[in-house]
Write an enzyme that holds these catalytic residues in place. Structure first.
Site, mmCIF file in Angstrom:
data_model
loop_
_atom_site.group_PDB
_atom_site.id
_atom_site.type_symbol
_atom_site.label_atom_id
_atom_site.label_comp_id
_atom_site.label_asym_id
_atom_site.label_seq_id
_atom_site.Cartn_x
_atom_site.Cartn_y
_atom_site.Cartn_z
ATOM 1 C CG HIS A 1 -8.641 -2.972 -2.252
ATOM 2 N ND1 HIS A 1 -9.546 -2.282 -3.009
ATOM 3 C CD2 HIS A 1 -8.511 -2.280 -1.091
ATOM 4 C CE1 HIS A 1 -9.948 -1.218 -2.346
ATOM 5 N NE2 HIS A 1 -9.346 -1.191 -1.164
ATOM 6 C CG MET A 2 -7.438 -9.439 1.904
ATOM 7 S SD MET A 2 -8.947 -9.794 2.769
ATOM 8 C CE MET A 2 -9.381 -11.372 2.039
ATOM 9 C CG ASP B 1 -2.078 0.940 1.101
ATOM 10 O OD1 ASP B 1 -3.217 0.480 0.958
ATOM 11 O OD2 ASP B 1 -1.844 2.174 1.121
ATOM 12 C CB ILE B 2 0.749 4.304 -2.107
ATOM 13 C CG1 ILE B 2 1.814 5.240 -2.641
ATOM 14 C CG2 ILE B 2 -0.535 5.054 -1.780
ATOM 15 C CD1 ILE B 2 1.489 5.829 -4.011
HETATM 16 P P1 5GP Z 1 -9.853 1.359 0.457
HETATM 17 O O1 5GP Z 1 -10.048 2.571 1.305
HETATM 18 O O2 5GP Z 1 -10.498 1.519 -0.905
HETATM 19 O O3 5GP Z 1 -10.255 0.084 1.141
HETATM 20 O O4 5GP Z 1 -8.300 1.223 0.252
HETATM 21 C C1 5GP Z 1 -7.616 1.734 -0.841
HETATM 22 C C2 5GP Z 1 -6.130 1.608 -0.524
HETATM 23 O O5 5GP Z 1 -5.408 1.782 -1.721
HETATM 24 C C3 5GP Z 1 -5.639 2.668 0.462
HETATM 25 O O6 5GP Z 1 -5.064 2.029 1.585
HETATM 26 C C4 5GP Z 1 -4.623 3.469 -0.358
HETATM 27 O O7 5GP Z 1 -3.523 3.908 0.410
HETATM 28 C C5 5GP Z 1 -4.228 2.489 -1.440
HETATM 29 N N1 5GP Z 1 -3.828 3.111 -2.685
HETATM 30 C C6 5GP Z 1 -4.525 4.072 -3.367
HETATM 31 N N2 5GP Z 1 -3.876 4.417 -4.492
HETATM 32 C C7 5GP Z 1 -2.738 3.653 -4.528
HETATM 33 C C8 5GP Z 1 -1.662 3.566 -5.468
HETATM 34 O O8 5GP Z 1 -1.606 4.253 -6.491
HETATM 35 N N3 5GP Z 1 -0.673 2.679 -5.185
HETATM 36 C C9 5GP Z 1 -0.710 1.897 -4.058
HETATM 37 N N4 5GP Z 1 0.309 1.048 -3.884
HETATM 38 N N5 5GP Z 1 -1.714 1.950 -3.152
HETATM 39 C C10 5GP Z 1 -2.716 2.828 -3.391
#
Ligand code: 5GP
Length: 116
Positions: A101-102, A31-32
């Protein structure tokens, strides 16, 4: 119409990501914006926007997500201490990227409750 997200570009390696695992069904990358010492996302290569869109034919891929989570946890050395797996769905679940995503979180104690 189903809209691609940045995760499709990560799968196709069109934008950089720290990919830790990839096979014909799933891709896993760091995760970024890590919320724990270890924070890895495991995603299907096929675009499925939310858990609400999962179909019976996706069951093999979903099983793979869990077996890959266990494999990565072992690789990362966090299997024995433990970790947390989370899938957020839509607004109330806090989903921001609409490609399921998990989250694999660990490497430190995570506390008893999830944030509300
Ligand atoms: P959600 O809130 O949708 O469950 O989680 C999305 C996750 O994706 C977040 O933890 C966010 O930091 C991660 N994320 C969003 N954009 C990117 C990206 O471009 N690269 C990576 N590696 N992670 C990302």
């Amino acid at each position: 119409m189903v809209q691609e997200t940045i995760f499709s570009k990560i799968i196709r390696k069109e934008i950089p990501a720290d990919i830790v695992y990839q096979d014909e069904l799933v891709t896993a990358f760091r995760d970024i914006s890590p919320q724990a010492k270890t924070h890895i996302l495991i995603i299907p290569n096929k675009l499925i926007p939310t858990v609400n869109d999962v179909q019976p034919e996706d069951e093999a891929m979903l099983g793979r997500i869990f077996s890959v989570a266990a494999k990565i946890a072992a690789q990362e050395g966090i299997a024995e201490d433990g970790y947390r797996l989370i899938m957020n769905c839509n607004k109330h679940g806090g989903q921001e990227v609409f490609h399921i995503h998990m989250h694999l979180l660990g490497g430190e104690p995570l506390g008893k409750m999830l944030d509300k």
